[in-house]
Design a protein around this motif. Structure first.
Motif, PDB file in Angstrom:
ATOM      1  N   SER A 131      52.219 -82.634  37.352  1.00 36.29           N
ATOM      2  CA  SER A 131      53.691 -83.430  37.346  1.00 36.29           C
ATOM      3  C   SER A 131      54.154 -83.086  36.136  1.00 36.29           C
ATOM      4  O   SER A 131      55.664 -82.972  36.297  1.00 36.29           O
ATOM      5  CB  SER A 131      52.931 -84.795  37.411  1.00 36.29           C
ATOM      6  OG  SER A 131      52.178 -84.998  36.253  1.00 36.29           O
ATOM      7  N   LYS A 132      53.832 -83.051  34.979  1.00 41.28           N
ATOM      8  CA  LYS A 132      54.765 -82.975  33.765  1.00 41.28           C
ATOM      9  C   LYS A 132      55.253 -81.362  33.841  1.00 41.28           C
ATOM     10  O   LYS A 132      56.391 -81.266  33.402  1.00 41.28           O
ATOM     11  CB  LYS A 132      53.697 -82.879  32.491  1.00 41.28           C
ATOM     12  CG  LYS A 132      53.205 -84.298  32.157  1.00 41.28           C
ATOM     13  CD  LYS A 132      52.786 -84.064  30.618  1.00 41.28           C
ATOM     14  CE  LYS A 132      52.285 -85.672  30.425  1.00 41.28           C
ATOM     15  NZ  LYS A 132      51.533 -85.568  29.003  1.00 41.28           N
ATOM     16  N   ALA A 136      59.331 -80.631  33.640  1.00 35.85           N
ATOM     17  CA  ALA A 136      59.818 -79.550  32.853  1.00 35.85           C
ATOM     18  C   ALA A 136      60.748 -78.654  33.442  1.00 35.85           C
ATOM     19  O   ALA A 136      61.876 -78.007  33.174  1.00 35.85           O
ATOM     20  CB  ALA A 136      58.673 -79.011  31.994  1.00 35.85           C
ATOM     21  N   VAL A 137      60.311 -78.014  34.612  1.00 42.08           N
ATOM     22  CA  VAL A 137      60.924 -77.005  35.667  1.00 42.08           C
ATOM     23  C   VAL A 137      62.350 -77.618  36.063  1.00 42.08           C
ATOM     24  O   VAL A 137      63.337 -76.948  35.850  1.00 42.08           O
ATOM     25  CB  VAL A 137      60.173 -76.871  36.779  1.00 42.08           C
ATOM     26  CG1 VAL A 137      60.727 -76.001  37.698  1.00 42.08           C
ATOM     27  CG2 VAL A 137      59.043 -75.946  36.310  1.00 42.08           C
ATOM     28  N   ARG A 138      62.460 -79.210  36.366  1.00 40.14           N
ATOM     29  CA  ARG A 138      63.675 -79.601  36.701  1.00 40.14           C
ATOM     30  C   ARG A 138      64.745 -79.630  35.682  1.00 40.14           C
ATOM     31  O   ARG A 138      65.878 -79.422  35.792  1.00 40.14           O
ATOM     32  CB  ARG A 138      63.504 -80.934  37.124  1.00 40.14           C
ATOM     33  CG  ARG A 138      64.508 -81.771  37.818  1.00 40.14           C
ATOM     34  CD  ARG A 138      64.170 -83.027  38.413  1.00 40.14           C
ATOM     35  NE  ARG A 138      62.950 -83.091  39.040  1.00 40.14           N
ATOM     36  CZ  ARG A 138      62.292 -84.213  39.398  1.00 40.14           C
ATOM     37  NH1 ARG A 138      62.742 -85.322  38.834  1.00 40.14           N
ATOM     38  NH2 ARG A 138      61.108 -83.906  40.238  1.00 40.14           N
ATOM     39  N   ALA A 212      54.430 -75.545  32.239  1.00 37.79           N
ATOM     40  CA  ALA A 212      55.890 -75.530  31.657  1.00 37.79           C
ATOM     41  C   ALA A 212      55.981 -76.807  30.791  1.00 37.79           C
ATOM     42  O   ALA A 212      55.633 -77.875  31.255  1.00 37.79           O
ATOM     43  CB  ALA A 212      56.915 -75.297  32.901  1.00 37.79           C
ATOM     44  N   ARG A 213      56.903 -76.486  29.754  1.00 37.76           N
ATOM     45  CA  ARG A 213      57.073 -77.702  28.851  1.00 37.76           C
ATOM     46  C   ARG A 213      58.221 -77.313  28.255  1.00 37.76           C
ATOM     47  O   ARG A 213      58.932 -76.108  28.074  1.00 37.76           O
ATOM     48  CB  ARG A 213      56.143 -77.818  27.652  1.00 37.76           C
ATOM     49  CG  ARG A 213      54.784 -78.343  28.264  1.00 37.76           C
ATOM     50  CD  ARG A 213      54.860 -79.752  28.785  1.00 37.76           C
ATOM     51  NE  ARG A 213      53.718 -80.374  29.072  1.00 37.76           N
ATOM     52  CZ  ARG A 213      53.060 -80.177  30.357  1.00 37.76           C
ATOM     53  NH1 ARG A 213      53.679 -79.648  31.266  1.00 37.76           N
ATOM     54  NH2 ARG A 213      51.943 -80.737  30.533  1.00 37.76           N
ATOM     55  N   VAL A 214      59.266 -78.537  28.289  1.00 35.47           N
ATOM     56  CA  VAL A 214      60.606 -78.430  27.404  1.00 35.47           C
ATOM     57  C   VAL A 214      60.568 -79.469  26.303  1.00 35.47           C
ATOM     58  O   VAL A 214      60.207 -80.678  26.225  1.00 35.47           O
ATOM     59  CB  VAL A 214      61.823 -78.874  28.398  1.00 35.47           C
ATOM     60  CG1 VAL A 214      63.231 -78.872  27.619  1.00 35.47           C
ATOM     61  CG2 VAL A 214      61.703 -77.734  29.629  1.00 35.47           C
TER      62      VAL A 214
END
Length: 337
Positions: A131-132, A136-138, A212-214
């Protein structure tokens, strides 16, 4: 007297001659004038107005003798801003210092199948953490519209191969296009005076995005994205030292390699690129064995003594024995006396 009379006669002749007849004679005389004089003297007044008076500063004046109010009035008159009490230096953050919210690889990944209970449990945990990653991809797509997790795996594999190829060839300038400033010293460490033979053979499983993380650095507008890609490949690695001795690996044997590689991009930067940032090494992974160092085998060889050396040794022993006998005889004679 004659000269004076001739001069007087010339003056009388000049007085008697008319003015038009005297003009050519007068033009032959030399006239002194300035070489810098403009050919149009009517602009003399305008040239005079170009002159600007400048108030020269008093260089002998000390800063301690000037009051604050006087200094303020002078700076205000000249349009100079007051100096700041601190020094500011611009700096550029091109990458982060590590991995934020690092992905934890499941134990036994690549060995357990999805049919078994442990493999199904790993798949369930992966879906819970997804979910996280979707958020991050969005966020990444808001900066990079063409980003796709399905297509990013192939692009990441190209970056991975190019970075390791340049590392094996020790191309320290070309590799900077594919690795971040944090990853560069770790990849190029201890490469000097070594020969590295590395080849990417094939992919056992297609590379896929697992994490994936931002995150933001200093300000909210300064965004960095990190994507973790799972690689299951076949590679060949052989490392030789400066004497050509094999230190690690083999050029004949191939190894199945399972890696979790982190790629980073400065998404706020219009010209940012995806680059290799780090590799995730799980805690449950057994420690690697040290590289076997080869040595030259030196056999114990019994050296044969040449005949000439033996003859010289016998002569030395004979001379030593005769000298000892002569010394004993001299001591006996002295005792008898």
């Amino acid at each position: 007297m004659e000269k004076l009379m001739s001069v007087k006669n010339c003056l009388k002749l000049v007085q008697l001659l008319p003015a038009p007849a005297m003009a050519p004679a007068l033009q032959l005389q030399q006239v002194r004038h300035r070489q810098t004089k403009h050919w149009k003297p009517e602009f003399k007044r305008l040239r005079k107005q170009k002159f600007v008076k400048i108030d020269l500063p008093n260089f002998r004046e000390k800063a301690e003798d000037i009051s604050k109010e006087e200094m303020r009035s002078r700076m205000k008159e000249r349009g100079v801003l007051p100096p700041r009490p601190w020094m500011e230096r611009p700096f550029h953050i091109s990458c982060t210092g590590g991995i934020f919210e690092a992905y934890v690889p499941p134990e036994g990944d690549g060995k357990k199948s999805l049919i078994s209970s442990s493999g199904a449990k790993q798949k369930l945990e992966f879906l819970e953490k997804k979910s996280k990653s979707l958020i991050a991809v969005r966020k990444i797509r808001s900066y990079e519209e063409s980003f796709s997790t399905d297509e990013f795996g192939d692009h990441a594999q190209e970056i991975y191969i190019a970075a390791h190829t340049h590392m094996a060839n020790r191309e320290k300038y070309k590799i900077r296009e594919f690795v971040t400033e944090r990853c560069y010293p770790e990849m190029m460490h201890n490469v000097k005076d070594k020969t590295i033979h590395w080849r990417f053979l094939q992919s056992l499983e297609p590379p896929r995005v697992v994490h994936a993380r931002v995150t933001e650095v200093i300000t909210k507008e300064n965004q960095f994205a990190q994507v973790t890609v799972r690689f299951h490949t076949q590679q060949m690695l052989a490392i030789y030292d400066r004497f050509g001795r094999l230190m690690h690996g083999s050029e004949i044997l191939t190894k199945d390699v399972l890696e979790y590689v982190v790629f980073e991009k400065h998404i706020s930067n219009e010209y940012g690129k995806w680059r290799l940032h780090d590799k995730i090494i799980p805690d449950w992974l057994p420690p690697k064995q040290p590289a076997p160092i080869t040595y030259r085998l030196i056999e114990d060889v019994t050296e044969e003594i040449p005949a000439q050396i033996e003859d010289s040794k016998d002569k030395v022993e004979h001379i030593a024995a005769t000298s000892i006998d002569s010394n004993d005889a001299s001591t006996k004679s002295s005792l008898a006396i």
